[in-house]
Scaffold this motif. Sequence first.
Motif, PDB file in Angstrom:
ATOM      1  N   CYS A  14      -9.945  -0.646 -11.870  1.00 12.29           N
ATOM      2  CA  CYS A  14      -8.690  -0.101 -11.346  1.00 12.29           C
ATOM      3  C   CYS A  14      -7.904   0.539 -12.473  1.00 12.29           C
ATOM      4  O   CYS A  14      -8.200   0.338 -13.648  1.00 12.29           O
ATOM      5  N   LEU A  51      -7.464  11.750  -4.135  1.00 21.30           N
ATOM      6  CA  LEU A  51      -7.655  12.320  -2.808  1.00 21.30           C
ATOM      7  C   LEU A  51      -7.121  13.737  -2.720  1.00 21.30           C
ATOM      8  O   LEU A  51      -7.483  14.493  -1.841  1.00 21.30           O
ATOM      9  N   GLY A 102     -10.508   4.573  -7.530  1.00 22.88           N
ATOM     10  CA  GLY A 102     -11.230   5.674  -6.909  1.00 22.88           C
ATOM     11  C   GLY A 102     -10.819   7.024  -7.457  1.00 22.88           C
ATOM     12  O   GLY A 102      -9.953   7.137  -8.322  1.00 22.88           O
ATOM     13  N   GLN A 103     -11.442   8.042  -6.946  1.00 24.88           N
ATOM     14  CA  GLN A 103     -11.155   9.420  -7.340  1.00 24.88           C
ATOM     15  C   GLN A 103      -9.952   9.936  -6.552  1.00 24.88           C
ATOM     16  O   GLN A 103      -9.768   9.557  -5.391  1.00 24.88           O
ATOM     17  N   HIS A 127       0.850  -1.189   0.000  1.00 24.17           N
ATOM     18  CA  HIS A 127       0.000   0.000   0.000  1.00 24.17           C
ATOM     19  C   HIS A 127       0.888   1.242   0.000  1.00 24.17           C
ATOM     20  O   HIS A 127       1.825   1.345   0.793  1.00 24.17           O
ATOM     21  N   PRO A 138      -0.903   7.694  -0.222  1.00 17.25           N
ATOM     22  CA  PRO A 138      -1.835   7.367  -1.317  1.00 17.25           C
ATOM     23  C   PRO A 138      -2.473   8.588  -1.957  1.00 17.25           C
ATOM     24  O   PRO A 138      -2.821   9.560  -1.287  1.00 17.25           O
ATOM     25  N   TYR A 139      -2.604   8.494  -3.268  1.00 13.50           N
ATOM     26  CA  TYR A 139      -3.278   9.519  -4.061  1.00 13.50           C
ATOM     27  C   TYR A 139      -4.724   9.114  -4.345  1.00 13.50           C
ATOM     28  O   TYR A 139      -5.545   9.939  -4.686  1.00 13.50           O
ATOM     29  N   TYR A 140      -5.008   7.835  -4.222  1.00  6.68           N
ATOM     30  CA  TYR A 140      -6.337   7.268  -4.433  1.00  6.68           C
ATOM     31  C   TYR A 140      -6.752   6.500  -3.186  1.00  6.68           C
ATOM     32  O   TYR A 140      -5.895   6.066  -2.419  1.00  6.68           O
ATOM     33  N   PRO A 141      -8.051   6.273  -2.971  1.00  8.37           N
ATOM     34  CA  PRO A 141      -8.506   5.500  -1.813  1.00  8.37           C
ATOM     35  C   PRO A 141      -7.864   4.104  -1.744  1.00  8.37           C
ATOM     36  O   PRO A 141      -7.525   3.633  -0.662  1.00  8.37           O
ATOM     37  N   VAL A 142      -7.704   3.460  -2.892  1.00  8.88           N
ATOM     38  CA  VAL A 142      -6.948   2.207  -2.985  1.00  8.88           C
ATOM     39  C   VAL A 142      -5.757   2.526  -3.877  1.00  8.88           C
ATOM     40  O   VAL A 142      -5.921   2.915  -5.030  1.00  8.88           O
ATOM     41  N   HIS A 143      -4.547   2.410  -3.323  1.00  6.39           N
ATOM     42  CA  HIS A 143      -3.342   2.789  -4.070  1.00  6.39           C
ATOM     43  C   HIS A 143      -2.202   1.866  -3.666  1.00  6.39           C
ATOM     44  O   HIS A 143      -1.648   1.975  -2.571  1.00  6.39           O
ATOM     45  N   HIS A 185     -13.620  -3.882  -6.174  1.00  7.94           N
ATOM     46  CA  HIS A 185     -14.156  -2.550  -6.463  1.00  7.94           C
ATOM     47  C   HIS A 185     -14.749  -2.390  -7.864  1.00  7.94           C
ATOM     48  O   HIS A 185     -15.334  -1.358  -8.156  1.00  7.94           O
TER      49      HIS A 185
END
Length: 114
Positions: free
Chosen positions: A83, A108, A105-106, A30, A34-39, A80
């Motif tokens: 990706c 962050l 995700g969008q 991980h 992180p720049y995304y919720p899942v990164h 999700h």
Amino acid sequence: MSEDFYCDEVLSGHTQVRMVIETPNVLAYHHTRPYYPVHIVVIPKKHIASLLTLEASDAELLAELFDVIKQVASAVVSEHGACRVLTNLGQYQDSKHLHWHVAFGQPLRQNYFM
């Protein structure tokens, strides 16, 4: 930031990471910022500066790297539904160590190359 965050911090153990997958030659974890919720970041344990510096002798490592990327991406899509998988080059590549981002995700935050 050091020229090679992955060798200097992650692979050396100076920066602790939440591991996703580890093989003898590849690490997926991980993102520490992180720049995304899942990164998730996927890196070879061998220093390779970028996609542009890969050699023919790296073919086996590259196959293992892409197998791990595929596993991580498959898990993110299963959970999700989608990706992104990308790498950066030139001025967009902050750390001069080949690495791939698997993200969902969008964003962050703004103004970040990944």
